[in-house]
Design a protein around this motif. Structure first.
Motif, PDB file in Angstrom:
ATOM      1  N   SER A 295      26.069  -9.758   7.316  1.00 66.39           N
ATOM      2  CA  SER A 295      24.764  -9.714   7.531  1.00 66.39           C
ATOM      3  C   SER A 295      24.921 -11.028   7.283  1.00 66.39           C
ATOM      4  O   SER A 295      24.230 -11.968   7.915  1.00 66.39           O
ATOM      5  N   ALA A 296      24.780 -11.849   5.881  1.00 71.66           N
ATOM      6  CA  ALA A 296      24.491 -12.863   4.931  1.00 71.66           C
ATOM      7  C   ALA A 296      25.447 -13.320   5.194  1.00 71.66           C
ATOM      8  O   ALA A 296      25.804 -14.518   4.107  1.00 71.66           O
ATOM      9  N   GLN A 297      26.808 -13.273   5.553  1.00 74.43           N
ATOM     10  CA  GLN A 297      27.954 -14.670   4.893  1.00 74.43           C
ATOM     11  C   GLN A 297      28.817 -13.839   6.010  1.00 74.43           C
ATOM     12  O   GLN A 297      29.151 -13.836   6.522  1.00 74.43           O
ATOM     13  N   ASP A 298      29.703 -15.016   5.761  1.00 73.31           N
ATOM     14  CA  ASP A 298      30.820 -15.120   6.875  1.00 73.31           C
ATOM     15  C   ASP A 298      31.565 -13.482   6.547  1.00 73.31           C
ATOM     16  O   ASP A 298      32.880 -13.154   5.728  1.00 73.31           O
ATOM     17  N   THR A 299      32.348 -13.102   8.122  1.00 72.07           N
ATOM     18  CA  THR A 299      32.861 -11.488   7.612  1.00 72.07           C
ATOM     19  C   THR A 299      35.168 -12.109   7.994  1.00 72.07           C
ATOM     20  O   THR A 299      34.782 -12.692   8.530  1.00 72.07           O
ATOM     21  N   PRO A 300      35.173 -11.579   6.436  1.00 73.60           N
ATOM     22  CA  PRO A 300      36.756 -12.109   5.847  1.00 73.60           C
ATOM     23  C   PRO A 300      37.236 -12.536   7.593  1.00 73.60           C
ATOM     24  O   PRO A 300      37.319 -10.793   7.774  1.00 73.60           O
ATOM     25  N   SER A 301      38.308 -12.312   7.889  1.00 70.82           N
ATOM     26  CA  SER A 301      39.199 -12.871   9.089  1.00 70.82           C
ATOM     27  C   SER A 301      40.004 -11.343   8.975  1.00 70.82           C
ATOM     28  O   SER A 301      40.826 -10.457   9.948  1.00 70.82           O
ATOM     29  N   SER A 302      40.813 -10.713   7.908  1.00 69.73           N
ATOM     30  CA  SER A 302      41.048  -9.467   7.921  1.00 69.73           C
ATOM     31  C   SER A 302      40.579  -8.030   8.391  1.00 69.73           C
ATOM     32  O   SER A 302      41.068  -7.661   8.805  1.00 69.73           O
ATOM     33  N   TYR A 303      38.768  -8.572   7.745  1.00 68.16           N
ATOM     34  CA  TYR A 303      38.073  -8.173   8.409  1.00 68.16           C
ATOM     35  C   TYR A 303      37.957  -7.751   9.493  1.00 68.16           C
ATOM     36  O   TYR A 303      37.874  -6.608  10.670  1.00 68.16           O
ATOM     37  N   LYS A 304      37.702  -8.903   9.881  1.00 67.34           N
ATOM     38  CA  LYS A 304      38.430  -8.930  12.196  1.00 67.34           C
ATOM     39  C   LYS A 304      39.218  -8.432  12.862  1.00 67.34           C
ATOM     40  O   LYS A 304      39.340  -7.785  13.553  1.00 67.34           O
ATOM     41  N   GLN A 305      40.531  -9.124  12.577  1.00 69.16           N
ATOM     42  CA  GLN A 305      41.328  -7.808  12.507  1.00 69.16           C
ATOM     43  C   GLN A 305      41.602  -6.760  12.338  1.00 69.16           C
ATOM     44  O   GLN A 305      42.129  -5.917  13.211  1.00 69.16           O
ATOM     45  N   GLU A 306      41.302  -6.227  11.263  1.00 68.28           N
ATOM     46  CA  GLU A 306      40.991  -4.547  10.819  1.00 68.28           C
ATOM     47  C   GLU A 306      40.056  -4.400  12.276  1.00 68.28           C
ATOM     48  O   GLU A 306      40.396  -3.057  12.996  1.00 68.28           O
ATOM     49  N   LEU A 307      38.986  -4.764  12.073  1.00 70.66           N
ATOM     50  CA  LEU A 307      38.259  -3.933  13.382  1.00 70.66           C
ATOM     51  C   LEU A 307      38.593  -4.413  14.468  1.00 70.66           C
ATOM     52  O   LEU A 307      38.575  -3.031  15.328  1.00 70.66           O
ATOM     53  N   VAL A 308      39.657  -5.465  15.167  1.00 75.82           N
ATOM     54  CA  VAL A 308      39.926  -5.773  16.619  1.00 75.82           C
ATOM     55  C   VAL A 308      41.337  -4.418  16.028  1.00 75.82           C
ATOM     56  O   VAL A 308      41.160  -3.291  17.299  1.00 75.82           O
ATOM     57  N   ARG A 309      41.707  -3.577  16.058  1.00 71.98           N
ATOM     58  CA  ARG A 309      43.010  -2.831  15.110  1.00 71.98           C
ATOM     59  C   ARG A 309      42.098  -1.609  16.135  1.00 71.98           C
ATOM     60  O   ARG A 309      43.072  -1.051  16.789  1.00 71.98           O
ATOM     61  N   GLY A 310      41.251  -1.192  15.914  1.00 74.71           N
ATOM     62  CA  GLY A 310      40.367  -0.203  16.263  1.00 74.71           C
ATOM     63  C   GLY A 310      40.703   0.383  17.290  1.00 74.71           C
ATOM     64  O   GLY A 310      40.008   1.682  17.216  1.00 74.71           O
ATOM     65  N   ALA A 311      40.072  -0.017  18.249  1.00 73.63           N
ATOM     66  CA  ALA A 311      40.588  -0.290  20.160  1.00 73.63           C
ATOM     67  C   ALA A 311      41.513   0.189  19.980  1.00 73.63           C
ATOM     68  O   ALA A 311      42.134   1.258  21.185  1.00 73.63           O
ATOM     69  N   SER A 312      42.728   0.396  19.251  1.00 71.97           N
ATOM     70  CA  SER A 312      44.743   0.519  19.223  1.00 71.97           C
ATOM     71  C   SER A 312      44.732   1.967  18.616  1.00 71.97           C
ATOM     72  O   SER A 312      45.628   2.887  19.965  1.00 71.97           O
ATOM     73  N   LEU A 313      43.202   2.522  18.349  1.00 69.39           N
ATOM     74  CA  LEU A 313      43.817   3.775  18.075  1.00 69.39           C
ATOM     75  C   LEU A 313      43.567   5.384  18.036  1.00 69.39           C
ATOM     76  O   LEU A 313      43.484   5.993  17.838  1.00 69.39           O
TER      77      LEU A 313
ATOM     78  N   SER B 280      32.500 -10.541  20.692  1.00 70.10           N
ATOM     79  CA  SER B 280      33.473 -10.681  21.483  1.00 70.10           C
ATOM     80  C   SER B 280      34.364 -11.138  21.288  1.00 70.10           C
ATOM     81  O   SER B 280      35.928 -11.715  22.076  1.00 70.10           O
ATOM     82  N   LEU B 281      35.491 -10.498  20.195  1.00 67.41           N
ATOM     83  CA  LEU B 281      36.754 -10.203  19.717  1.00 67.41           C
ATOM     84  C   LEU B 281      37.526  -9.189  20.043  1.00 67.41           C
ATOM     85  O   LEU B 281      38.966  -9.785  20.208  1.00 67.41           O
ATOM     86  N   PHE B 282      36.769  -8.579  21.313  1.00 67.22           N
ATOM     87  CA  PHE B 282      37.067  -7.562  22.068  1.00 67.22           C
ATOM     88  C   PHE B 282      37.294  -7.863  22.978  1.00 67.22           C
ATOM     89  O   PHE B 282      38.394  -7.809  23.759  1.00 67.22           O
ATOM     90  N   GLY B 283      37.125  -9.393  23.569  1.00 67.72           N
ATOM     91  CA  GLY B 283      36.697 -10.067  25.015  1.00 67.72           C
ATOM     92  C   GLY B 283      35.671  -9.293  25.882  1.00 67.72           C
ATOM     93  O   GLY B 283      35.031  -8.983  25.094  1.00 67.72           O
TER      94      GLY B 283
END
Length: 267
Positions: A91-109, A139-142
């Motif tokens: 909420s108050a700092q940047d989300t690490p790119s590794s978290y973002k990539q894992e976030l997107v991976r959730g849709a494929s699970l 927006s990471l999901f399109g």
């Protein structure tokens, strides 16, 4: 005339038998034997707890920050339900790119793709920073993801006598922007009620109605080409130094204590 007399439903609403029959038929027409859900949101304000409420048991751990997606399954009113909990964004700092990539991976699970993304937003002060954070991560999901998104309001207990509609109007254009993106689909969940409860069935009916209206499910492969590579230098909330959406501390529900242990939460 007797058969047309109004009756009171289990939820307390008064309706006529023929109206109730139409609603039952509509629910049956939209019924899905399988429902696949991905839960999105901040790190702590009810995201994993919402997943647990849907499952009816504690499957997603709340005591530490989650770095990876977790998938769990259950049966709800004749449906096979899959719930994927994702890493919460900061909420108050940047989300690490590794978290973002894992976030997107959730849709494929949950192949071939989730029927719905549940965007958990805690009732409380909603700011421009919060809107920017949502836009940044969803927006990471399109762009097509919004066709499959439902806002789920958590911590609505703090409103007491204020309706959710009044709260939405009060919070202004930032929250309105989010709701407009998902065609004003929203649901209020009470995460203090655990186990079997009608609210979970109603939420799944909302998902089924969305699928019937906007079609099928989110296909990660179809939208892969429209997504832009993750760029850590593009962050609309980078300069923000205030906390994101949060329950109000004067709510009287002891939520301020939960805020004191924020680093330990998976939300």
């Amino acid at each position: 005339m007797e058969a047309n007399r109004p009756v009171q439903t289990a939820g307390g609403d008064v309706t006529r038998p023929e109206e109730e029959a139409r609603k039952t038929a509509a629910r049956a027409a939209h019924h899905l034997p399988e429902v696949r859900l991905v839960v999105l949101g901040w790190r702590w304000p009810g995201k994993s707890l919402t997943g647990n409420t849907i499952l009816g048991r504690e499957e997603f751990r709340l005591e530490r920050a989650a770095e990876f997606c977790v998938k769990r399954q259950t049966e709800v009113q004749g449906r096979h339900v899959t719930v994927v909990d994702t890493p919460g964004w900061f909420s108050a700092q940047d989300t690490p790119s590794s978290y973002k990539q894992e976030l997107v991976r959730g849709a494929s699970l949950c192949p071939p793709g989730p029927h719905a993304f549940l965007l958990v937003i805690p009732v409380g002060m909603f700011t421009e920073v919060d809107r920017a954070r949502i836009e940044e991560h969803v927006s990471l999901f399109g762009e097509h993801v919004w066709k499959h998104t439902i806002v789920v309001f958590s911590w609505a207990e703090v409103l007491r006598t204020i309706s959710i509609e009044r709260y939405i109007r009060r919070e202004g254009k930032e929250l309105q922007w989010v709701l407009e993106k998902c065609k004003r689909r929203y649901f209020v969940i009470n995460n203090c009620i655990f186990g079997e409860h009608p609210q979970v069935g109603r939420l799944l009916e909302r998902v089924e109605k969305m699928v019937a209206e906007d079609g099928s499910y989110y296909n990660p492969e179809e939208v892969e080409k429209e997504k832009k590579p993750l760029d850590e230098n593009q962050n609309p909330a980078r300069e923000a130094r205030e906390l994101g959406a949060r329950p109000k501390q004067n709510s009287g529900l002891g939520l301020s204590k939960a805020m004191e242990v924020e680093p330990l939460s998976s939300e």
